[in-house]
Design an enzyme around this catalytic site. Structure first.
Site, PDB file in Angstrom:
ATOM      1  N   CYS A  97      47.150  18.471   9.763  1.00  0.00           N
ATOM      2  CA  CYS A  97      47.003  19.610  10.674  1.00  0.00           C
ATOM      3  C   CYS A  97      46.499  20.782   9.848  1.00  0.00           C
ATOM      4  CB  CYS A  97      48.353  19.939  11.289  1.00  0.00           C
ATOM      5  SG  CYS A  97      48.335  21.390  12.358  1.00  0.00           S
ATOM      6  N   HIS A 139      47.577  15.825  19.934  1.00  0.00           N
ATOM      7  CA  HIS A 139      47.901  16.776  18.859  1.00  0.00           C
ATOM      8  C   HIS A 139      47.510  18.208  19.277  1.00  0.00           C
ATOM      9  CE1 HIS A 139      48.079  17.759  14.360  1.00  0.00           C
ATOM     10  NE2 HIS A 139      47.533  18.846  14.897  1.00  0.00           N
ATOM     11  N   GLU A 140      46.278  18.348  19.797  1.00  0.00           N
ATOM     12  CA  GLU A 140      45.803  19.698  20.148  1.00  0.00           C
ATOM     13  C   GLU A 140      46.537  20.269  21.362  1.00  0.00           C
ATOM     14  OE1 GLU A 140      44.193  21.187  17.940  1.00  0.00           O
ATOM     15  OE2 GLU A 140      43.748  19.354  16.827  1.00  0.00           O
ATOM     16  N   HIS A 143      49.760  21.674  20.441  1.00  0.00           N
ATOM     17  CA  HIS A 143      49.638  23.035  19.888  1.00  0.00           C
ATOM     18  C   HIS A 143      49.695  24.086  20.999  1.00  0.00           C
ATOM     19  CE1 HIS A 143      48.970  22.877  15.607  1.00  0.00           C
ATOM     20  NE2 HIS A 143      47.998  21.990  15.700  1.00  0.00           N
TER      21      HIS A 143
HETATM   22 ZN    ZN Z   1      47.273  20.791  14.238  1.00  0.00          ZN
END
Ligand code: ZN
Length: 177
Positions: A97, A139-140, A143
């Site tokens: 990341c 993953h995004e 966030h």
């Molecule tokens: Zn990340």
């Protein structure tokens, strides 16, 4: 082109759920997000990682020496994304990341997802994604909800520095799945 200043873990903005976007951010901001991602050799970058608590991320996946077999994904802006379906099947793979410089960890993710979002032109997409593409989207989108990949790890003992990862995982081809 300007590189945006990246936030790193410990910064509270990375833990905040982002606001839905009603007005699309400027072209200049979006271009800077892509530029910042590329300069850092990332495949995705979410707005909280550059200090904006907005529901927008950029993604671009290319084949690399490390990942020669992945399906590429063209440059895409994802705004207000929502995952509507998740496979029961999970898959573990290594992740890094841009907010955790030089660290890797083994992260389970849903093997496939269906995601809905709009792009920077307001065009709506509904995509079914699998494998690494599904992983990057998860993953995004995490966030944008204040969730980091370390939260998804089942075995924190797999967390390692990039140097150890290169030595132990990449060079040996060892699969810790
Ligand atoms: Zn990340």
């Amino acid at each position: 082109m300007k590189t945006l200043r990246r936030t790193k873990f410990g910064n509270p903005i990375l833990r905040k759920k982002t606001q839905q976007i009603s007005k699309i951010p400027s072209d200049a901001f979006i271009k800077s997000m892509f530029y910042t991602m590329k300069r850092a050799n990332g495949v995705g970058l979410a707005a909280p990682q550059v200090g904006k608590s907005w529901s927008i991320a950029v993604i671009e996946i290319k084949k690399t020496k490390v990942r020669p077999n992945i399906k590429p994904f063209q440059k895409t802006v994802i705004i207000n994304p929502l995952i509507s379906k998740r496979s029961a099947k999970m898959e573990k793979d290594w992740e890094g990341c841009l907010s955790f410089p030089s660290v890797r960890g083994l992260v389970p993710r849903h093997q496939s997802i269906t995601v809905t979002f709009i792009n920077e032109k307001g065009k709506k997409y509904v995509l079914k994604l699998t494998g690494f593409q599904a992983r990057v989207f998860q993953h995004e989108i995490d966030h944008l909800n204040g969730i980091l990949y370390i939260d998804r790890m089942r075995d924190i003992k797999t967390l390692m520095t990039m140097a150890e990862f290169e030595k132990r995982i990449l060079k040996t081809g060892l699969k810790s799945r």
